[in-house]
Design an enzyme around this catalytic site. Sequence first.
Site, PDB file in Angstrom:
ATOM      1  N   LYS A 287      49.091 -31.304  55.778  1.00  0.00           N
ATOM      2  CA  LYS A 287      49.046 -31.564  54.340  1.00  0.00           C
ATOM      3  C   LYS A 287      49.923 -30.642  53.518  1.00  0.00           C
ATOM      4  CE  LYS A 287      45.905 -33.285  52.225  1.00  0.00           C
ATOM      5  NZ  LYS A 287      44.750 -33.932  51.640  1.00  0.00           N
TER       6      LYS A 287
ATOM      7  N   THR B  76      54.727 -52.317  36.071  1.00  0.00           N
ATOM      8  CA  THR B  76      53.717 -52.533  35.027  1.00  0.00           C
ATOM      9  C   THR B  76      52.435 -52.810  35.798  1.00  0.00           C
ATOM     10  OG1 THR B  76      54.085 -54.911  34.890  1.00  0.00           O
ATOM     11  CG2 THR B  76      55.401 -53.540  33.403  1.00  0.00           C
ATOM     12  N   HIS B  77      51.314 -52.370  35.264  1.00  0.00           N
ATOM     13  CA  HIS B  77      50.027 -52.467  35.987  1.00  0.00           C
ATOM     14  C   HIS B  77      50.101 -51.772  37.348  1.00  0.00           C
ATOM     15  CE1 HIS B  77      48.976 -55.668  33.062  1.00  0.00           C
ATOM     16  NE2 HIS B  77      50.250 -55.996  33.212  1.00  0.00           N
TER      17      HIS B  77
ATOM     18  N   GLN C  18      35.915 -17.843  12.495  1.00  0.00           N
ATOM     19  CA  GLN C  18      36.244 -16.879  13.542  1.00  0.00           C
ATOM     20  C   GLN C  18      36.310 -17.574  14.910  1.00  0.00           C
ATOM     21  OE1 GLN C  18      34.811 -12.762  13.345  1.00  0.00           O
ATOM     22  NE2 GLN C  18      33.547 -13.265  15.103  1.00  0.00           N
TER      23      GLN C  18
ATOM     24  N   SER D 269      34.556  -9.952  17.201  1.00  0.00           N
ATOM     25  CA  SER D 269      35.603 -10.820  17.738  1.00  0.00           C
ATOM     26  C   SER D 269      36.732 -10.019  18.371  1.00  0.00           C
ATOM     27  CB  SER D 269      36.172 -11.704  16.613  1.00  0.00           C
ATOM     28  OG  SER D 269      36.639 -10.896  15.548  1.00  0.00           O
TER      29      SER D 269
ATOM     30  N   LYS E 254      39.718 -19.009  17.103  1.00  0.00           N
ATOM     31  CA  LYS E 254      40.766 -18.300  17.844  1.00  0.00           C
ATOM     32  C   LYS E 254      40.811 -18.627  19.323  1.00  0.00           C
ATOM     33  CE  LYS E 254      40.862 -15.040  14.324  1.00  0.00           C
ATOM     34  NZ  LYS E 254      39.750 -15.839  13.733  1.00  0.00           N
TER      35      LYS E 254
ATOM     36  N   ASN F 266      39.968 -12.264   4.606  1.00  0.00           N
ATOM     37  CA  ASN F 266      40.127 -13.724   4.612  1.00  0.00           C
ATOM     38  C   ASN F 266      41.603 -14.132   4.559  1.00  0.00           C
ATOM     39  OD1 ASN F 266      37.398 -13.574   4.568  1.00  0.00           O
ATOM     40  ND2 ASN F 266      37.136 -14.418   2.501  1.00  0.00           N
TER      41      ASN F 266
ATOM     42  N   GLU G  74      48.688 -31.658  39.848  1.00  0.00           N
ATOM     43  CA  GLU G  74      47.279 -32.028  39.644  1.00  0.00           C
ATOM     44  C   GLU G  74      46.634 -31.143  38.584  1.00  0.00           C
ATOM     45  OE1 GLU G  74      45.377 -33.432  43.741  1.00  0.00           O
ATOM     46  OE2 GLU G  74      46.665 -31.716  43.996  1.00  0.00           O
TER      47      GLU G  74
ATOM     48  N   SER H 139      46.463 -27.275  53.439  1.00  0.00           N
ATOM     49  CA  SER H 139      45.021 -27.420  53.645  1.00  0.00           C
ATOM     50  C   SER H 139      44.626 -26.486  54.769  1.00  0.00           C
ATOM     51  CB  SER H 139      44.702 -28.866  54.023  1.00  0.00           C
ATOM     52  OG  SER H 139      43.463 -28.920  54.700  1.00  0.00           O
TER      53      SER H 139
ATOM     54  N   TYR I 191      36.315 -19.507   2.788  1.00  0.00           N
ATOM     55  CA  TYR I 191      36.144 -18.945   4.126  1.00  0.00           C
ATOM     56  C   TYR I 191      34.671 -18.940   4.529  1.00  0.00           C
ATOM     57  CZ  TYR I 191      35.977 -15.858   8.106  1.00  0.00           C
ATOM     58  OH  TYR I 191      35.747 -15.347   9.357  1.00  0.00           O
TER      59      TYR I 191
HETATM   60  N1  ARG Z   1      37.112 -11.707  12.172  1.00  0.00           N
HETATM   61  C1  ARG Z   1      37.109 -12.598  11.060  1.00  0.00           C
HETATM   62  C2  ARG Z   1      37.678 -13.956  11.471  1.00  0.00           C
HETATM   63  O1  ARG Z   1      38.315 -14.034  12.457  1.00  0.00           O
HETATM   64  C3  ARG Z   1      37.932 -12.045   9.972  1.00  0.00           C
HETATM   65  C4  ARG Z   1      37.562 -12.535   8.600  1.00  0.00           C
HETATM   66  C5  ARG Z   1      36.249 -12.051   8.218  1.00  0.00           C
HETATM   67  N2  ARG Z   1      35.995 -12.236   6.842  1.00  0.00           N
HETATM   68  C6  ARG Z   1      34.760 -12.097   6.323  1.00  0.00           C
HETATM   69  N3  ARG Z   1      34.637 -12.272   5.074  1.00  0.00           N
HETATM   70  N4  ARG Z   1      33.749 -11.795   7.087  1.00  0.00           N
HETATM   71  O2  ARG Z   1      37.473 -14.935  10.825  1.00  0.00           O
END
Ligand code: ARG
Length: 492
Positions: A309, A181-182, A348, A49, A351, A136, A316, A303, A343
Site C-alpha cells: 500500500k 459527469t456523475h 473573545q 485568553s 480567536k 475593545n 485525504e 500500511s 463589545y
Molecule cells: N481579551 C478580550 C477579547 O479578546 C479583550 C477585550 C476585553 N474587553 C473588555 N471590555 N473586557 O475580546
Amino acid sequence: MFPYNRVCATRPDNAWSRPEPMSSSQDSRLWGGRFREPTDAFVAEFTASVDFDSRLYHHDIRGSIAHANMLRAVGVLDEAEHKAVVDGLAAIEGEIERGEFAWDPALEDVHMNIEARLTTLVGDAGKKLHTARSRNDQVATDTRLWLRDQIDAVVDQLTDVLANLLNLAAQHTETPMPGFTHLQPAQPITFAHHLLAWFEMALRDRERFQECRRRVNVSPLGSAALAGTSFPVDRAMTAAELGFDRPAANALDAVSDRDFAIEFCAVASLTAVHLSRWCEELVLWVSPQWGFVTLPDAYCTGSSIMPQKKNPDVPELVRGKAGRVIGNLNALLVLMKGQPLAYNRDNQEDKQPLFDTADTLRGCLRAMGDIIAAMRPHPQTMRAAAERGFATATDLADYLVRKGLPFRDAHAVVARVVEHAAAAEVGLAEVPMTTLRQLCGRIGQDVYGVLALEGSLAARDHVGGTAPRATRAAIESARRRLQAGDRGGETR
Ligand code: ARG
C-alpha cells in the site's frame, strides 16, 4: 511553519475541579479599582485568553506604538514619556521573541500582560499608554492587523498553487483523459483542461481573499470602548501608520464588528471545499483502479500490515480538514448571532476558530502547492481510460447532425452504435463501416476522424473548450489574469 500555533493550549483534564482562591496580595488586575474581593480562581482561568491570544503580541505592540506616536503628536504624552513607552514596547517584543517573557494568566490577555510589563519597565509613562484607548478597540485592531498578514500569506500561497497548476497544464495540452459527469465517462478532455478548471476555482478564491482584505483593512483604533474618546485623537494618523486604508466610520460598530473574521472564514471554507474536491479526485486518480497520477513518496504513507500500500494520506487529510474549517465558520456565525451592540465578552471566543482557520488553510495550501508541483501524471493510462466508455458518442451524434439528421434521431442512432460496440467489446472507432452504414446510411469514411480522441478534442475549439489549441490560448490568458490579479487588477 507556524511558530505560534497554540490554538489548543493544553490544560490538565482536572483543571476545572480544583479551585484555589486568590489572595488579595496577589491581585494584579489592571481594572481592580472598585473590586473588594479577589476574582474567583476558576473565573480567572475561565475568562483568561492569554493562552491563545498571546500570538497577537507583535500586532498588539505595533498598534500600541502607533497609538503612542499619536498620543505624542496630540500632546497627551510628552517626549520623554513617548520615548519610554516606545523603547519599552520594543524591549518587550525582544523578551517575547527570546522566550523570556513570563505570560501571566492572572493578567487575562495579551493586552494586559504587555501593558503590565511596560509599566514595570518604564513606570508611570506605561500607565498613560491606555489613555484614549480601550481593550475593545485594541483587540479589534490587533486582530485585523494579524488577519491582514494571514490574508497576504494565503494570497501568496494561492498564487503559487495557481502558477504550479499552469506549469503542469502547459505540459498536458495534448494529453487526453476521460471527462466525467456523475463520475461516468462523459466526453474526452485534456488533462490541461481539467487542471484549468481547478485554476479557475482557485483564482476566484484568491480574488475573494483580496476583496475580504479590503474590508479587513479598516482601523478601529481610537473608537475606544464604544463611543469614541474625549481626547483629541488623530485616527487618520494611526490608521495610516498601521497601513489601514481608513479609520472605521462608526466607533460602536468598529468595536463589535467581527464580520471581517466571519468573512475570512467563509472565504476559507469555500477554498477548503474546492481543495477537498481536488483531493477527492487525487485520491481516485492515484488508486490502482485509475492510475492517472503518482504522488511523491514523501507525500504518502504505507500500511503497517499491507506492504503493497501507498496511501494518499495528505490529500485525504486536506479533504477532511475542510470539515474543520467549515466548523470554525459556523462557530463564528453562531457566536455573533443575536449579540447586542457593542463589545461583549463572547467576542473573545472569535480567536481560536479564526487562528485555526488560518493555520489549517495555510497547511492545506502548502500541501496542495507541493503535490501539484511534484505529482507525476501517466498520460498513457489516461488515454486508455478515455478510449474506454464510448466517450466520443456525442461526437458521433454531432457528426450525424452535420449530415442533416435531427439531433434526437442522431441520439437514437448513436445509442444503437454504442449497443453494438458494447456487445462486440470494441471502442466506437473500431466498429466496422458496414455496421455503421446499416445503422445510418449517412455515415461515411470521415466518421473515424470524429470518433478518434484527437478528433473529438480538436473539435471543441472555442473559448473554454478542451481543444489543444483553445487550451494553449486559455493557459496564456490564465497567466495574464494571474499576474493582473497579483496587482489587484481584473482577473476575469
Ligand atoms: N481579551 C478580550 C477579547 O479578546 C479583550 C477585550 C476585553 N474587553 C473588555 N471590555 N473586557 O475580546
